[in-house]
Design an enzyme around this catalytic site. Structure first.
Site, PDB file in Angstrom:
ATOM      1  N   TYR A 170       5.799 -11.107  -2.807  1.00  0.00           N
ATOM      2  CA  TYR A 170       4.724 -10.898  -1.837  1.00  0.00           C
ATOM      3  C   TYR A 170       5.046 -11.492  -0.466  1.00  0.00           C
ATOM      4  O   TYR A 170       4.134 -11.802   0.307  1.00  0.00           O
ATOM      5  CB  TYR A 170       3.411 -11.456  -2.385  1.00  0.00           C
ATOM      6  N   THR A 181      -5.229   0.766  -3.370  1.00  0.00           N
ATOM      7  CA  THR A 181      -5.176  -0.687  -3.580  1.00  0.00           C
ATOM      8  C   THR A 181      -6.533  -1.251  -3.998  1.00  0.00           C
ATOM      9  O   THR A 181      -6.604  -2.087  -4.902  1.00  0.00           O
ATOM     10  CB  THR A 181      -4.699  -1.384  -2.288  1.00  0.00           C
ATOM     11  N   GLU A 190      12.706  -5.683  -5.843  1.00  0.00           N
ATOM     12  CA  GLU A 190      11.805  -6.265  -6.833  1.00  0.00           C
ATOM     13  C   GLU A 190      12.418  -6.276  -8.238  1.00  0.00           C
ATOM     14  O   GLU A 190      12.196  -7.212  -9.005  1.00  0.00           O
ATOM     15  CB  GLU A 190      10.460  -5.503  -6.813  1.00  0.00           C
ATOM     16  N   PHE A 206      -5.652 -13.515   2.208  1.00  0.00           N
ATOM     17  CA  PHE A 206      -5.726 -13.415   0.748  1.00  0.00           C
ATOM     18  C   PHE A 206      -4.459 -13.913   0.047  1.00  0.00           C
ATOM     19  O   PHE A 206      -4.379 -13.895  -1.174  1.00  0.00           O
ATOM     20  CB  PHE A 206      -6.015 -11.962   0.324  1.00  0.00           C
ATOM     21  N   HIS A 219       0.741  -3.744 -10.185  1.00  0.00           N
ATOM     22  CA  HIS A 219       1.606  -3.726  -8.999  1.00  0.00           C
ATOM     23  C   HIS A 219       2.680  -2.666  -9.199  1.00  0.00           C
ATOM     24  O   HIS A 219       3.190  -2.492 -10.294  1.00  0.00           O
ATOM     25  CB  HIS A 219       2.294  -5.087  -8.821  1.00  0.00           C
ATOM     26  N   ARG A 264      -6.017   2.075 -11.234  1.00  0.00           N
ATOM     27  CA  ARG A 264      -6.912   1.144 -10.536  1.00  0.00           C
ATOM     28  C   ARG A 264      -8.347   1.661 -10.503  1.00  0.00           C
ATOM     29  O   ARG A 264      -9.297   0.878 -10.422  1.00  0.00           O
ATOM     30  CB  ARG A 264      -6.386   0.876  -9.131  1.00  0.00           C
ATOM     31  N   LYS A 294      -0.830  -6.676 -14.130  1.00  0.00           N
ATOM     32  CA  LYS A 294      -1.266  -7.994 -13.675  1.00  0.00           C
ATOM     33  C   LYS A 294      -2.048  -8.728 -14.771  1.00  0.00           C
ATOM     34  O   LYS A 294      -2.436  -8.113 -15.779  1.00  0.00           O
ATOM     35  CB  LYS A 294      -2.100  -7.813 -12.397  1.00  0.00           C
ATOM     36  N   ASN A 314      -6.624  -6.102  -9.268  1.00  0.00           N
ATOM     37  CA  ASN A 314      -6.540  -4.632  -9.263  1.00  0.00           C
ATOM     38  C   ASN A 314      -5.499  -4.100 -10.251  1.00  0.00           C
ATOM     39  O   ASN A 314      -4.858  -3.093 -10.006  1.00  0.00           O
ATOM     40  CB  ASN A 314      -6.330  -4.106  -7.847  1.00  0.00           C
ATOM     41  N   ARG A 321       3.089   5.098  -7.947  1.00  0.00           N
ATOM     42  CA  ARG A 321       2.054   4.798  -6.941  1.00  0.00           C
ATOM     43  C   ARG A 321       0.884   5.762  -7.077  1.00  0.00           C
ATOM     44  O   ARG A 321      -0.266   5.391  -6.911  1.00  0.00           O
ATOM     45  CB  ARG A 321       2.642   4.868  -5.523  1.00  0.00           C
TER      46      ARG A 321
END
Ligand code: IDP
Ligand code: MG
Length: 134
Positions: free
Chosen positions: A50, A92, A127, A58, A116, A103, A10, A113, A86
Site C-alpha cells: 500500500y 472499491t 505484488e 485512511f 484486494h 464487493r 482480506k 471491502n 478487477r
C-alpha cells in the site's frame, strides 16, 4: 493475453467464511489458481503493498486492518487476468459496487471491502514478489 495477477481475500472475508464462495467465482470464469496461501500479512508486506497510499487519512487504519488476521493470498492466471479479477471485484466502495460483484455481494463498508486485486500488470508483478518471495 495470458497473464498472472495477485489477489488477496482480506481478513473480513476469511472471518465471515466467504473463502469458498469467492474462490468459486474465480474458478467459474476459468481463472487458474497458481498459488494460494492462508497466512497473515506482515507489516513489511502491508507497507510495500500500500505504498501508494502512504500519508492518506485512511492509511493507518488500512495497515492495521490488513494485518489484523489471516488473509488468503493468491496468484491467479488467465487471459487478461488483471482486468478480469478487477471486474469480478467491483468498485472499491461496497456501497457503489454493483450487485453480482464480490464487493457488492459480501460487504457493506469501505474499510472492510473483502478483497484486494492488482490494478495493472506492473502492480501484479510487484505484488506477487511481495507476497510470494523466493
Ligand atoms: P482498490 O482496492 O480498489 O484498488 P485503492 O484506492 O487502491 O482501491 O485503495 C486501497 C484500499 O484502501 C481499498 O481497498 C480500501 O480498503 C482502502 N480505502 C481506499 N479509500 C478509502 C477511503 O476513503 N476510506 C477508507 N478506506 C479506503
Ligand atoms: Mg488499489
Amino acid at each position: 493475453m495470458y497473464q498472472e495477477t495477485y489477489c488477496m481475500l482480506k481478513p473480513d472475508a476469511v472471518a465471515k467464511h466467504h473463502i469458498g464462495e469467492i474462490v468459486a467465482r474465480f474458478e467459474a470464469v476459468g481463472l487458474e489458481i497458481k498459488r494460494m496461501q492462508l497466512s497473515e500479512v506482515t507489516p513489511e508486506q502491508a507497507a510495500a503493498n500500500y505504498a501508494e497510499h502512504q500519508g492518506k487519512p485512511f492509511y493507518d487504519g488500512l495497515i492495521s486492518y490488513i494485518t489484523s488476521g489471516p488473509v488468503v493470498k493468491m496468484v491467479l492466471g488467465g487471459e487478461d487476468a488483471v482486468k478480469v479479477v478487477r471486474k469480478l471485484m467491483g468498485a472499491t466502495n461496497p456501497l457503489e459496487a454493483a450487485p453480482g460483484t464480490i464487493r457488492g455481494d459480501f460487504g457493506l463498508i469501505m474499510d472492510e471491502n473483502v478483497i484486494h486485486g492488482s490494478d495493472s500488470p506492473e502492480s501484479a508483478e510487484r505484488e506477487i514478489k511481495i507476497f510470494f518471495a523466493e
